[in-house]
Design a protein around this motif. Structure first.
Motif, short mmCIF file in Angstrom:
data_model
loop_
_atom_site.label_atom_id
_atom_site.label_comp_id
_atom_site.label_asym_id
_atom_site.label_seq_id
_atom_site.Cartn_x
_atom_site.Cartn_y
_atom_site.Cartn_z
N VAL A 173 -11.89 -44.51 31.74
CA VAL A 173 -10.82 -43.67 32.26
C VAL A 173 -10.11 -43.02 31.07
O VAL A 173 -9.77 -43.67 30.09
CB VAL A 173 -9.80 -44.51 33.07
CG1 VAL A 173 -8.74 -43.59 33.67
CG2 VAL A 173 -10.52 -45.28 34.17
N SER A 174 -9.91 -41.70 31.17
CA SER A 174 -9.29 -40.95 30.08
C SER A 174 -7.92 -40.43 30.51
O SER A 174 -7.72 -40.06 31.67
CB SER A 174 -10.19 -39.76 29.69
OG SER A 174 -9.63 -39.02 28.63
N PHE A 175 -6.97 -40.45 29.58
CA PHE A 175 -5.61 -39.97 29.84
C PHE A 175 -5.21 -38.98 28.74
O PHE A 175 -5.65 -39.10 27.60
CB PHE A 175 -4.60 -41.13 29.81
CG PHE A 175 -5.00 -42.33 30.58
CD1 PHE A 175 -4.69 -42.46 31.92
CD2 PHE A 175 -5.69 -43.38 29.96
CE1 PHE A 175 -5.05 -43.59 32.63
CE2 PHE A 175 -6.05 -44.50 30.66
CZ PHE A 175 -5.74 -44.62 32.00
N PRO A 176 -4.30 -38.05 29.04
CA PRO A 176 -3.81 -37.11 28.02
C PRO A 176 -2.68 -37.74 27.19
O PRO A 176 -1.65 -37.12 26.95
CB PRO A 176 -3.30 -35.94 28.86
CG PRO A 176 -2.82 -36.58 30.12
CD PRO A 176 -3.79 -37.72 30.39
N TYR A 177 -2.90 -38.99 26.75
CA TYR A 177 -1.85 -39.74 26.05
C TYR A 177 -2.28 -40.07 24.62
O TYR A 177 -2.12 -41.20 24.14
CB TYR A 177 -1.53 -41.03 26.80
CG TYR A 177 -1.05 -40.84 28.22
CD1 TYR A 177 -0.24 -39.76 28.57
CD2 TYR A 177 -1.41 -41.74 29.22
CE1 TYR A 177 0.19 -39.59 29.88
CE2 TYR A 177 -0.98 -41.58 30.53
CZ TYR A 177 -0.18 -40.50 30.85
OH TYR A 177 0.24 -40.33 32.15
N GLY A 178 -2.86 -39.11 23.93
CA GLY A 178 -3.19 -39.32 22.53
C GLY A 178 -1.93 -39.37 21.67
O GLY A 178 -0.84 -38.99 22.11
#
Length: 543
Positions: A173-178
């Motif tokens: 699962v990928s999130f835009p929370y880099g």
């Protein structure tokens, strides 16, 4: 001008990330491929995430930034020529910032036109999978949740990696929370309410992701103490969390700087472990942007934390706090060097190489002629109560290095041996935990008599605290056995057959053995014993 021969085992990789661009050349000769020896590495501090944002407005990657990156790529192409990397062995991958760029196609075309190298744009799923493979490369075995924090995004999945096989969730699962992305969100948040809304959004996202991963029951870490018996409450699931990515590595160095052992004895992030409660505590302290800004100079002075990483500490802390609130049962965090770069290399290795023990591979070039017989002697000196990981992980490496320091001046042998895993021939070995580095350092020191100079006394004491009383005892014990074997067989050659040995060992448990928990071959734990083993040995012609 000398001609450079092509080396078929050299693999070049360019990882175009959101926070920077990493270049590397790795030697994948079968004899050492498991530890992925790096023969060249470099990093261009070009943030493609920052290049696309001015405040909250997104714009294309500018021609100036494209030109800067092309210049770096051409330099690396020249380096590849100097090292003899075949053009077919070069791979260029790009992640979140390139994937989401408004002029992504133009950006990639400019690189390909200038270098002749095609840019492989990883999907979110592929980025998560390859990043997880990088974590798998970091240890002989991995069993837990894994999370990769990049500049523009973060990925989470679960993994069981052992014997060359890697199992993980069907889709990470990928999130835009880099780190860079959350830094921008925090810096542009208008007030505390906006930050709290972001926190709640992240907690909700992490909770939903964890539920969707369908974490298998076998991922539970059975080593954690919990009451047993008919009246004991149900045992809650507990997990190790493996962390990779530049943001997490910077946070790991911050934890290292706050460790009880100061200065911390191992200057390597891969294998550094911390309790989840300490991980969370440091995050809570460092999540406030204004407060951390006042500590900027102090953070930048800490080992392993650049000015850019120091500025991103609040963002990483923000992610950590939300994660710990969303996912219950995390008890230990393990930091990994492996990420997309390492994963892209590791996934190309055949299964039989992936299945090799990294420490055995790293020490194998130094093995004495009769290493198998020497290993048998070491094993014979261990009683039944010996923790499994001492036999499985420590002894083969100790046998391989039994004669390695023979050419060091006698007064310095123990001291030099102590530093083998942190500043010696194993400092660059990929795939070792800190516990294993400390255990082997102690054992090698004892193998050469154990007498060290003043700085070595401090390092040895810290190694002992790092591994604990019991494991420290076993490391010293096997080191002393190796010392005796080294006296009898200084050349590392055991001649003769059955009945012609110069020395034999017999070991018995002396005292009642306390029941311990079964371990999974991990340094840092084992069964407790009473007064320890009673070793008997018989020799011929040995004074």
């Amino acid at each position: 001008m000398p001609e450079v021969s092509l080396n078929e085992y050299y693999r070049a990789l360019v990882d175009i990330g959101s926070n920077g661009v990493r270049f590397s050349i790795t030697n994948l000769h079968p004899a050492s491929a498991r530890i992925m020896p790096t023969v060249f590495q470099d990093r261009a501090p070009i943030s493609l995430y920052d290049a696309q944002f001015s405040g909250t407005t997104k714009s294309p990657i500018s021609g100036t930034v494209i030109a800067q990156l092309v210049t770096c790529m051409l330099r690396f192409k020249s380096v590849c020529t100097d090292f003899g990397v075949p053009s077919s062995n070069v791979r260029v991958v790009a992640t979140e910032a390139t994937r989401e760029a408004q002029n992504s196609a133009q950006f990639r075309a400019a690189i390909e036109s200038a270098t002749g190298w095609k840019v492989e744009l990883l999907s979110k799923e592929d980025e998560g999978r390859i990043g997880a493979e990088g974590i798998a490369s970091s240890f002989a075995e991995v069993r837990g949740l894994v999370m990769d924090l990049g500049g523009g995004s973060t990925q989470i999945t679960w993994m069981i990696s052992e014997n060359g096989n890697t199992r993980m969730a069907e889709k990470a699962v990928s999130f835009p929370y880099g780190a860079a992305a959350v830094t921008k969100k925090l810096e542009t948040a208008i007030d505390g309410k906006a930050r709290m809304n972001l926190h709640n959004q992240m907690v909700e996202s992490f909770s939903a992701a964890f539920a969707s991963l369908k974490v298998p029951d076998e991922l539970n870490d059975v080593d954690i103490d919990h009451p047993v018996g008919p009246d004991a409450p149900p045992r809650p699931p507990t997990y190790k969390l493996y962390l990779s990515g530049g943001g997490f590595r910077g946070f790991g160095y911050l934890l290292m700087d706050k460790h009880d052992l100061q200065p911390y004895p191992i200057p390597i992030i891969n294998g550094f472990t911390a309790p989840a409660r300490q991980f969370h505590k440091v995050a809570v302290i460092h999540k406030d942007v204004e407060q951390v800004a006042a500590l900027q100079e102090e953070l930048e002075s800490a080992f392993g934390i650049s000015a850019r990483r120091a500025r991103q500490v609040p963002a990483v802390a923000f992610v950590v706090e939300a994660l710990m609130e969303a996912v219950k049962g995390i008890h230990t965090v393990v930091f990994c060097q492996g990420g997309v770069r390492e994963g892209a290399v590791y996934e190309s290795l055949p299964k039989e190489i992936r299945a090799e023990d990294p420490l055995v591979v790293a020490t194998r070039p130094y093995a004495p002629p009769s290493v198998s017989k020497l290993l048998m002697l070491l094993n014979n000196a261990l009683p039944r109560s010996t923790p499994y990981h001492i036999r499985k992980d420590l002894l083969p490496a100790l046998a391989n290095l039994l004669t390695y320091h023979s050419n060091v001046p006698k007064e310095s042998q123990a001291s030099v041996a102590l530093y083998t895993t942190t500043a010696g021939c194993l400092a660059n070995a990929h795939g070792l935990s800190h516990g294993l580095r400390a255990l082997l350092g102690i054992a090698l020191c004892e193998r050469w008599g154990g007498q060290v100079h003043a700085a070595g006394v401090e390092l040895k004491a810290k190694f002992m605290k790092l591994v604990g009383v019991e494991d420290g005892f076993w490391a010293k014990y096997v080191g002393l056995v190796a010392y005796l074997i080294g006296i009898v067989y200084p050349a590392g050659i055991v001649r003769g057959g059955e009945g012609e040995e110069k020395i034999k060992f017999f070991a018995l448990d002396d005292g009642k053995r306390k029941e311990g928990k079964k371990r999974h071959g991990k340094a840092g734990g084992g069964n407790a014993v009473g007064r320890g083993p009673e070793m008997r040995w018989v020799g011929k012609g040995v004074k």
